[in-house]
Design a protein around this motif. Structure first.
Motif, mmCIF file in Angstrom:
data_model
loop_
_atom_site.group_PDB
_atom_site.id
_atom_site.type_symbol
_atom_site.label_atom_id
_atom_site.label_comp_id
_atom_site.label_asym_id
_atom_site.label_seq_id
_atom_site.Cartn_x
_atom_site.Cartn_y
_atom_site.Cartn_z
ATOM 1 N N MET A 38 77.652 45.534 47.866
ATOM 2 C CA MET A 38 78.940 44.939 48.233
ATOM 3 C C MET A 38 79.393 43.923 47.185
ATOM 4 O O MET A 38 80.590 43.820 46.881
ATOM 5 C CB MET A 38 78.834 44.271 49.605
ATOM 6 N N VAL A 41 81.214 45.692 44.512
ATOM 7 C CA VAL A 41 82.533 46.134 44.971
ATOM 8 C C VAL A 41 83.522 44.972 44.959
ATOM 9 O O VAL A 41 84.678 45.110 44.534
ATOM 10 C CB VAL A 41 82.444 46.747 46.384
ATOM 11 N N SER A 257 77.668 49.574 56.215
ATOM 12 C CA SER A 257 77.923 49.088 54.850
ATOM 13 C C SER A 257 78.169 50.268 53.913
ATOM 14 O O SER A 257 79.117 50.262 53.108
ATOM 15 C CB SER A 257 76.736 48.265 54.351
ATOM 16 N N TYR A 258 77.311 51.283 54.023
ATOM 17 C CA TYR A 258 77.453 52.478 53.192
ATOM 18 C C TYR A 258 78.789 53.167 53.466
ATOM 19 O O TYR A 258 79.477 53.603 52.531
ATOM 20 C CB TYR A 258 76.298 53.430 53.486
ATOM 21 N N GLU A 261 81.737 51.183 51.919
ATOM 22 C CA GLU A 261 81.754 51.318 50.462
ATOM 23 C C GLU A 261 82.154 52.730 50.042
ATOM 24 O O GLU A 261 82.844 52.910 49.029
ATOM 25 C CB GLU A 261 80.392 50.943 49.897
ATOM 26 N N LYS A 265 85.438 53.647 47.782
ATOM 27 C CA LYS A 265 85.275 54.450 46.567
ATOM 28 C C LYS A 265 86.219 55.657 46.570
ATOM 29 O O LYS A 265 86.784 56.025 45.544
ATOM 30 C CB LYS A 265 83.831 54.932 46.458
#
Length: 310
Positions: A38, A41, A257-258, A261, A265
């Motif tokens: 994170m 990002v 979280s994955y 993200e 993306k």
């Protein structure tokens, strides 16, 4: 005028990843990976400066361990530095728990001290008008950490609600849950108290650093103003968050979280808070995990751009 405001706007973040490696019962695997990913990002996509991001992890040699007291003090410092127009962000990956005696959600620091919705309410109330405070919680029972007054996306906000088949999670998708009895037993073994409520144990162990929920149990907390917080939660209040099913060569990660993200993306343009959560749900569904990310905030913030990406 608008250009001057953008130049003066600060973007600050606190990222916390707890793997609880010193306790076999509570150990997780992917939480530190979540916050490090994170951080990248935030810098590359949202323009956060590295020196405005504080990372607290429980790896050996970490300069600041993510105890509940350290997490709260770090958040309070960030809020104290903030001004109208600033963007504040808190990402937590670790254990969450439902405190049954209070019917209240909480997250667990590395020391197993809790930070409850009452504590978060106290922190968020210090955010100045015009600033935004966004919490992304990848933990169990996280659907009410700020305030339950406005649920923008809840467990049934999808077309197949009521008819949806709840998938059985893959056996290698670790749950980020701590059964209440486990925590109570662990605390009792340290305090030697016979109490069936965790409050006396926490007051005994953590003293002034115990949650306000235990120290002010007889006081009803004041509700937040409509624009005082945005919560993206990994699951609804009665659900369990999980890790991404592990594959060989793939680092362990928290599913929410994955998912967030992955969404960021795949969609490089600005997304609203609502869009981030709804798209994250689709990623979670593809992973065949029985959790429903939720969004809690006022109406205006639901459709506001996530972290004010321009």
């Amino acid at each position: 005028m608008e250009t001057e405001q953008k130049k003066s706007m600060k973007r600050m973040a606190v990222l916390v990843g707890c793997n609880y490696e010193n306790n076999a019962v509570f150990k997780l695997n992917g939480c530190r990976n979540d916050v490090l990913a994170m951080k990248e990002v935030l810098i590359s996509r949202f323009g956060f400066k590295p020196d405005c991001i504080e990372v607290l992890t429980d790896e050996e040699g970490s300069p600041v361990l993510p105890t509940a007291a350290n997490i709260k003090s770090t958040l309070l410092r960030m809020v104290a530095r903030s001004e109208p127009g600033d963007v504040l962000f808190f990402h937590f990956s670790g254990h969450g728990i439902l405190i049954e005696s209070l019917n209240e959600e909480a997250i667990l620091g590395q020391d197993l001290n809790v930070i409850t919705s009452v504590d978060f309410r106290q922190i968020v109330k210090g955010v100045p008008k015009g600033a935004t405070f966004t919490i992304l919680s990848d933990s169990c029972h996280s659907g009410g950490l700020i305030d339950k007054e406005k649920e923008q996306i809840g467990p049934c906000d999808h077309p197949t609600c009521g008819n949806e088949e709840i998938p059985t999670p893959p056996p290698n998708a670790q749950a980020k849950s701590v059964p209440f009895e486990f925590l109570l037993r662990h605390l009792s073994s340290i305090t030697n108290l016979a109490a069936r409520d965790i409050a006396p144990h926490h007051l005994e162990l953590f003293g002034d650093h115990a949650s306000l929920s235990f120290k002010q149990a007889d006081k009803r907390p004041e509700p937040l103003e409509a624009d005082e917080g945005i919560l993206l939660s990994g699951c609804q209040a009665n659900e369990v968050s999980r890790d991404v099913p592990t594959k060989e060569g793939q680092p362990p990660r928290g599913a929410f979280s994955y998912a967030v993200e992955t969404v960021l993306k795949e969609h490089p343009g600005p997304l609203s808070n609502r869009e981030v959560v709804l798209l994250a749900r689709k990623v979670i569904k593809k992973l065949q995990l029985p959790q429903h990310p939720c969004l809690y905030c006022c109406d205006g913030n639901a459709d506001a751009v996530f972290l004010r990406q321009s």
